[in-house]
Design a protein around this motif. Structure first.
Motif, PDB file in Angstrom:
ATOM      1  N   UNK A  43      -0.295  -2.582  -3.515  1.00 47.59           N
ATOM      2  CA  UNK A  43       0.330  -2.426  -2.192  1.00 47.59           C
ATOM      3  C   UNK A  43      -0.724  -2.373  -1.091  1.00 47.59           C
ATOM      4  N   UNK A  44      -1.820  -1.661  -1.349  1.00 51.13           N
ATOM      5  CA  UNK A  44      -2.887  -1.574  -0.359  1.00 51.13           C
ATOM      6  C   UNK A  44      -3.477  -2.946  -0.063  1.00 51.13           C
ATOM      7  N   UNK A  45      -3.732  -3.719  -1.125  1.00 51.32           N
ATOM      8  CA  UNK A  45      -4.318  -5.048  -0.953  1.00 51.32           C
ATOM      9  C   UNK A  45      -3.359  -5.990  -0.224  1.00 51.32           C
ATOM     10  N   UNK A  46      -2.088  -5.920  -0.579  1.00 46.67           N
ATOM     11  CA  UNK A  46      -1.089  -6.790   0.060  1.00 46.67           C
ATOM     12  C   UNK A  46      -0.925  -6.438   1.535  1.00 46.67           C
ATOM     13  N   UNK A  47      -0.787  -5.141   1.818  1.00 51.08           N
ATOM     14  CA  UNK A  47      -0.582  -4.713   3.201  1.00 51.08           C
ATOM     15  C   UNK A  47      -1.772  -5.076   4.078  1.00 51.08           C
ATOM     16  N   UNK A  48      -2.990  -4.988   3.521  1.00 50.16           N
ATOM     17  CA  UNK A  48      -4.191  -5.340   4.287  1.00 50.16           C
ATOM     18  C   UNK A  48      -4.128  -6.787   4.776  1.00 50.16           C
ATOM     19  N   UNK A  49      -3.528  -7.658   3.965  1.00 49.80           N
ATOM     20  CA  UNK A  49      -3.430  -9.075   4.354  1.00 49.80           C
ATOM     21  C   UNK A  49      -2.500  -9.282   5.550  1.00 49.80           C
TER      22      UNK A  49
END
Length: 561
Positions: free
Chosen positions: A512-518
């Motif tokens: 979720x952190x990686x996706x949201x950062x995008x």
């Protein structure tokens, strides 16, 4: 009278003899310095004259300087003219470039865009996570490492270049013209309101000007109704001492001593006091810290603790109590050297590391009996011996080894990076950071993706079992326990799907952190992480129980003897 004269004579004789000893010691010291510098000079001249190959003076002497400094401490460093940009970035957080995090893709053996920073040239040009960097101004980046590509992306502000990338999501090559400009990573990537009028500020570094950002954030949160504050300094490695003083000043009365530097020379001794009236000297504050909180982060948390102005929560901080200053050298070179230690209001020094002669750091874990006791403003006991111990200890959940391997790509796969890139490709938009959650169907797709990539990792349980097996065989007990070991080995054999399901909650947080950062950059990732942050929740609970909060900071009654 005779006795007085005799005493005076003996005292003068002692002083003179002591002065003579010190003078002789100084003389010996100066002689050794001159001798060794002379020897070094002669050796280099002989090498330059007679060595079979021509010496590179910058490299040879530079390495000699660096090895000399390495014997002192990790923070005393020499910067040649070409390295000054690194020093400037470290102290200011600024550099001239495109504003994007890049990484080496283990499977593709190529450098890719990992995270474009919000509001910077990379985003404005249209670069996205997963873009493969093919060339910069016709200089091929194929087979190059991160340092090579980074050095070509950075440059003087205002200069332009053409970058060629390949976008896997569209299977197309693209060219973009980008103009470099000054990039400064945000000291405060996110701040906002939590439940029950609790403000939250995530301060990631003490770069120049961060206190102004902090002041703006506090004022904005006050407008939104903030009545108490969580100041998150976890992972904050420090920076400017003056910035940390200015931030503490926002919460303590004018004139309060915040930190003192003490060194060998007079100009290294400094005392920092609050110079202006505070924004708020009464609002309840919880400061979150961990082992990654260091230097200026420890001045801030330690001073607020010593002044009983905040409850410090989390785990023990790193323990860097050394102060550095820069000295300009000839030929536009610089020496950054340790000149003092800093002492917070209680009088304690938080330095937790001593150094071997080779410069390697050794954790100075003092037993309780060797620690000195100091007292906060309210008389609470605090201790030296390394770092800031929190008033309320809250451990974070330990990270299982499978997550380390998933993130690092140590098995030469890039399962998380590739999955997130595909997810972004098929999802033009997602929910807001505070609401976004990866669905169970999406996680099942991730599991299939991981298994399909042939992902493997080394589990600690298997590693330690093999070590135990060697020991048992060495001691001659293996034959008697063979069946037990074989049964245990079967139980511990890899079952990736089972491990992915068992660690589902924490792996989902990483995804979720990686996706949201995008989509929402660093601010979104921080905001989303608060939903499952155990330490932040503990801080919220404490600020919702003000009786407990004040009991922690309550003055200690002195016991009359």
């Amino acid at each position: 009278m005779f006795m007085i004269d005799r005493f005076l004579f003996l005292f003068v004789a002692f002083v003179l003899s002591s002065s003579g000893i010190h003078a002789q010691a100084d003389k010996d010291h100066h002689f050794k310095v001159a001798k060794n510098l002379d020897v070094f000079n002669i050796i280099y001249k002989q090498l330059d004259l007679m060595y079979v190959d021509t010496l590179n003076a910058d490299q040879t002497v530079g390495n000699g300087i660096r090895m000399m400094l390495r014997s002192l401490d990790p923070y005393t460093e020499y910067y040649s003219e070409k390295d000054l940009k690194d020093l400037k970035f470290m102290t200011t957080g600024k550099y001239a470039g495109i504003g994007a995090l890049i990484k080496y893709h283990q499977l593709g053996k190529e450098v890719v865009i990992d995270e474009p920073y919000e509001g910077n040239p990379a985003v404005e040009a249209g670069l996205k996570k997963g873009d493969v960097i093919l060339a910069i101004d016709n200089v091929s980046c194929k087979g190059k490492d991160v340092s090579f590509v980074s050095s070509h992306l950075r440059g003087d502000p205002g200069t332009s270049f053409v970058i060629q990338v390949f976008r896997p999501s569209t299977n197309k090559k693209m060219k973009m013209k980008i103009t470099r400009r000054i990039i400064q990573n945000p000291a405060i990537p996110f701040y906002g309101m939590r439940e029950n009028h609790i403000g939250y500020i995530n301060l990631q570094s003490f770069t120049d000007g961060c206190s102004k950002d902090m002041r703006r954030a506090i004022v904005d949160l006050q407008r939104q109704g903030m009545k108490s504050l969580i100041l998150d300094l976890r992972g904050n490695g420090g920076g400017s001492e003056q910035e940390s003083v200015d931030i503490v000043n926002m919460f303590v009365p004018k004139g309060t001593m915040i930190v003192e530097n003490r060194g060998k020379i007079k100009r290294a001794n400094m005392e920092f006091r609050a110079k202006v009236e505070p924004i708020d000297s009464l609002m309840p504050i919880v400061v979150l810290v961990n082992n990654g909180t260091a230097s200026a982060g420890e001045i801030t948390s330690g001073a607020l603790q010593d002044l009983d102005r905040a409850v410090v929560m989390g785990t023990r901080t790193y323990g860097k109590g050394l102060v550095q200053m820069t000295v300009n050298l000839p030929y536009n070179e610089t020496l950054k050297l340790t000149t003092a230690k800093y002492y917070i209001p209680s009088g304690r020094c938080i330095q937790a590391v001593k150094y071997n002669r080779d410069g390697s750091a050794v954790a100075n874990e003092l037993v309780d009996s060797l620690k000195q006791t100091f007292y906060t403003l309210n008389g609470r006991k605090v201790y030296d011996g390394g770092g800031i111990m929190p008033d309320v200890k809250v451990e974070n959940d330990s990270v299982p080894s499978i997550i380390y391997y998933l993130i690092s790509g140590r098995d030469s796969t890039e399962v998380i990076f590739d999955y997130v890139s595909e997810y972004v490709k098929s999802h033009p938009t997602i929910a807001k950071p505070g609401d976004f959650e990866l669905s169970d169907a999406d996680y099942e797709a991730f599991k299939k993706h991981v298994v399909g990539k042939g992902f493997t990792y080394g589990r600690d349980s298997e590693k330690y079992l093999q070590e135990l097996l060697k020991l048992v065989k060495f001691e001659g007990y293996y034959e008697d326990t063979k069946e037990d070991f074989e049964h245990l080995q079967q139980k511990l054999s890899h079952n990736i799907e089972k491990d992915l399901e068992y660690n589902k909650s924490m792996i989902k947080q990483v995804l979720e952190s990686d996706i949201i950062t995008a989509y929402y950059y660093q601010r979104g990732a921080v905001e989303n992480s608060l939903k499952s942050d155990k330490q932040v929740q503990a801080a919220v609970d404490l600020l919702n129980d003000l009786e407990r909060y004040h009991s922690i900071l309550r003055p200690v009654k002195k016991v009359e003897k």
